[in-house]
Design a protein around this motif. Sequence first.
Motif, PDB file in Angstrom:
ATOM      1  N   GLY A 270       0.805  -1.219   0.000  1.00  0.00           N
ATOM      2  CA  GLY A 270       0.000   0.000   0.000  1.00  0.00           C
ATOM      3  C   GLY A 270       0.836   1.264   0.000  1.00  0.00           C
ATOM      4  O   GLY A 270       0.350   2.345  -0.366  1.00  0.00           O
ATOM      5  N   LEU A 271       2.111   1.148   0.382  1.00  0.00           N
ATOM      6  CA  LEU A 271       2.976   2.328   0.424  1.00  0.00           C
ATOM      7  C   LEU A 271       3.417   2.792  -0.961  1.00  0.00           C
ATOM      8  O   LEU A 271       3.816   3.946  -1.141  1.00  0.00           O
ATOM      9  N   LYS A 272       3.352   1.908  -1.949  1.00  0.00           N
ATOM     10  CA  LYS A 272       3.889   2.257  -3.262  1.00  0.00           C
ATOM     11  C   LYS A 272       3.092   3.361  -3.954  1.00  0.00           C
ATOM     12  O   LYS A 272       3.563   3.964  -4.930  1.00  0.00           O
ATOM     13  N   TYR A 273       1.905   3.649  -3.438  1.00  0.00           N
ATOM     14  CA  TYR A 273       1.085   4.716  -4.029  1.00  0.00           C
ATOM     15  C   TYR A 273       1.548   6.103  -3.581  1.00  0.00           C
ATOM     16  O   TYR A 273       1.089   7.108  -4.118  1.00  0.00           O
ATOM     17  N   TYR A 274       2.438   6.148  -2.596  1.00  0.00           N
ATOM     18  CA  TYR A 274       2.919   7.432  -2.064  1.00  0.00           C
ATOM     19  C   TYR A 274       4.352   7.641  -2.548  1.00  0.00           C
ATOM     20  O   TYR A 274       5.321   7.504  -1.807  1.00  0.00           O
ATOM     21  N   LYS A 275       4.471   7.979  -3.809  1.00  0.00           N
ATOM     22  CA  LYS A 275       5.760   7.959  -4.495  1.00  0.00           C
ATOM     23  C   LYS A 275       6.747   9.015  -4.016  1.00  0.00           C
ATOM     24  O   LYS A 275       7.942   8.928  -4.306  1.00  0.00           O
ATOM     25  N   HIS A 276       6.264  10.015  -3.263  1.00  0.00           N
ATOM     26  CA  HIS A 276       7.167  11.079  -2.815  1.00  0.00           C
ATOM     27  C   HIS A 276       7.768  10.822  -1.432  1.00  0.00           C
ATOM     28  O   HIS A 276       8.535  11.646  -0.928  1.00  0.00           O
ATOM     29  N   LEU A 277       7.458   9.713  -0.830  1.00  0.00           N
ATOM     30  CA  LEU A 277       7.981   9.419   0.505  1.00  0.00           C
ATOM     31  C   LEU A 277       9.509   9.372   0.501  1.00  0.00           C
ATOM     32  O   LEU A 277      10.131   8.811  -0.400  1.00  0.00           O
TER      33      LEU A 277
ATOM     34  N   THR B 126      11.622  -0.327  -2.627  1.00  0.00           N
ATOM     35  CA  THR B 126      12.601   0.078  -3.639  1.00  0.00           C
ATOM     36  C   THR B 126      11.936   0.743  -4.849  1.00  0.00           C
ATOM     37  O   THR B 126      12.615   1.308  -5.704  1.00  0.00           O
ATOM     38  N   ASP B 127      10.611   0.665  -4.898  1.00  0.00           N
ATOM     39  CA  ASP B 127       9.879   1.370  -5.961  1.00  0.00           C
ATOM     40  C   ASP B 127       9.696   2.852  -5.638  1.00  0.00           C
ATOM     41  O   ASP B 127       9.292   3.633  -6.495  1.00  0.00           O
ATOM     42  N   LEU B 128       9.981   3.221  -4.382  1.00  0.00           N
ATOM     43  CA  LEU B 128       9.871   4.628  -3.973  1.00  0.00           C
ATOM     44  C   LEU B 128      11.190   5.310  -4.293  1.00  0.00           C
ATOM     45  O   LEU B 128      12.142   5.270  -3.507  1.00  0.00           O
ATOM     46  N   GLN B 129      11.260   5.955  -5.438  1.00  0.00           N
ATOM     47  CA  GLN B 129      12.543   6.405  -5.983  1.00  0.00           C
ATOM     48  C   GLN B 129      13.220   7.508  -5.177  1.00  0.00           C
ATOM     49  O   GLN B 129      14.433   7.729  -5.331  1.00  0.00           O
ATOM     50  N   PHE B 130      12.475   8.197  -4.308  1.00  0.00           N
ATOM     51  CA  PHE B 130      13.085   9.293  -3.554  1.00  0.00           C
ATOM     52  C   PHE B 130      13.408   8.916  -2.104  1.00  0.00           C
ATOM     53  O   PHE B 130      13.797   9.768  -1.311  1.00  0.00           O
TER      54      PHE B 130
ATOM     55  N   LYS C 149      18.575   4.895  -5.715  1.00  0.00           N
ATOM     56  CA  LYS C 149      19.408   6.032  -6.101  1.00  0.00           C
ATOM     57  C   LYS C 149      19.784   6.934  -4.934  1.00  0.00           C
ATOM     58  O   LYS C 149      20.918   7.428  -4.853  1.00  0.00           O
ATOM     59  N   TYR C 150      18.835   7.164  -3.997  1.00  0.00           N
ATOM     60  CA  TYR C 150      19.072   8.157  -2.949  1.00  0.00           C
ATOM     61  C   TYR C 150      19.159   7.571  -1.536  1.00  0.00           C
ATOM     62  O   TYR C 150      19.370   8.318  -0.583  1.00  0.00           O
ATOM     63  N   LEU C 151      18.992   6.280  -1.370  1.00  0.00           N
ATOM     64  CA  LEU C 151      18.937   5.691  -0.034  1.00  0.00           C
ATOM     65  C   LEU C 151      20.244   5.914   0.728  1.00  0.00           C
ATOM     66  O   LEU C 151      21.317   5.526   0.268  1.00  0.00           O
ATOM     67  N   GLN C 152      20.122   6.533   1.906  1.00  0.00           N
ATOM     68  CA  GLN C 152      21.299   6.857   2.707  1.00  0.00           C
ATOM     69  C   GLN C 152      21.353   6.133   4.051  1.00  0.00           C
ATOM     70  O   GLN C 152      22.421   5.937   4.612  1.00  0.00           O
ATOM     71  N   VAL C 153      20.200   5.728   4.572  1.00  0.00           N
ATOM     72  CA  VAL C 153      20.155   5.129   5.914  1.00  0.00           C
ATOM     73  C   VAL C 153      19.327   3.847   5.897  1.00  0.00           C
ATOM     74  O   VAL C 153      18.175   3.848   5.465  1.00  0.00           O
TER      75      VAL C 153
END
Length: 300
Positions: A79-86, A105-109, A129-133
């Motif tokens: 259900g989280l994949k619909y919130y793409k800006h998370l 991993t589908d949440l690109q940001f 691409k942006y995962l830091q933690v």
Amino acid sequence: MLKSHFNLRPDDSGEQEETVEEEQASEAAEEEKVVHPVRKLNRFEVCGRLSLLGKTAEGDGYTYLKAKCTGMSLTDISGLKYYKHLQFVDVSDNHLDLDALQVLTDLQFLVLIHADKNILHSAALKKMKYLQVIIMNYNLITSVHDIYQPELSTLEVGYNKIERVSFDNRMPNIKCLDFRYNTIEDISNLDFPKLDSLYLAGNKITSLVLTALDTLVMKGCPYMGGSGEENADLGNEEEDTEVRIEVLAALPRLKRINKGVVTPEERAEAKDLMMQWLEEGDKDEEEIDEEINEQESNAD
């Protein structure tokens, strides 16, 4: 001779340790056998768990950047994949395995994933691409060799079942590694140029050969006279000056031990101790010469 060379345990400690390890292994086996009922996260449930209003990555509007879906017995978080800006997601205290977590991993940001207290056997998420933690304490992770995120700066995997610290692919941006309370014995493979924080309490490490190490905090450790308990009161713990010299002689690159900066007098005493070890045959001459050169270099 370093105090760590002595056996400080009572004779029956081996039997006690074996019993504890057997009990822990049994509990882990039982935990792995448990089949949790399917519990899907509904996309509309997420709405009430959003926070941290901020700009979208594109900068063209505002949205919620954080979702906290903890303690919900979840096995499916699609259900989280619909919130793409998370950018920040906390799914701790659920029943998620690695396959279930891959949806993130589908949440690109996404910048941070917090997944404590799940049933993860691995932290090998697909490249982001942006995962830091990555925070995955209290899971069932046995290895970190297959973890790779190009921008990862912090990895917390305490209270797991990790025996060896080794990564197949180099991650140049790592600054903080937390491996507390695993079963690690060797850290010689650690090679991260930007690493500034390393947490290893509660492991089975016998050697601290780590070339970039210049600050060592050992408060609370049995070696320094502490109880070895994570939550022990350290306020009244007195620091043994002889132990500081022993540690410095073994690790001449150190610039600070606990809260105290290494003094020239301590370096001189450590140099004398190294020579004593040479005379007693604890170290070879080439190794001693190298450490003395390091001492002199640090003093400059």
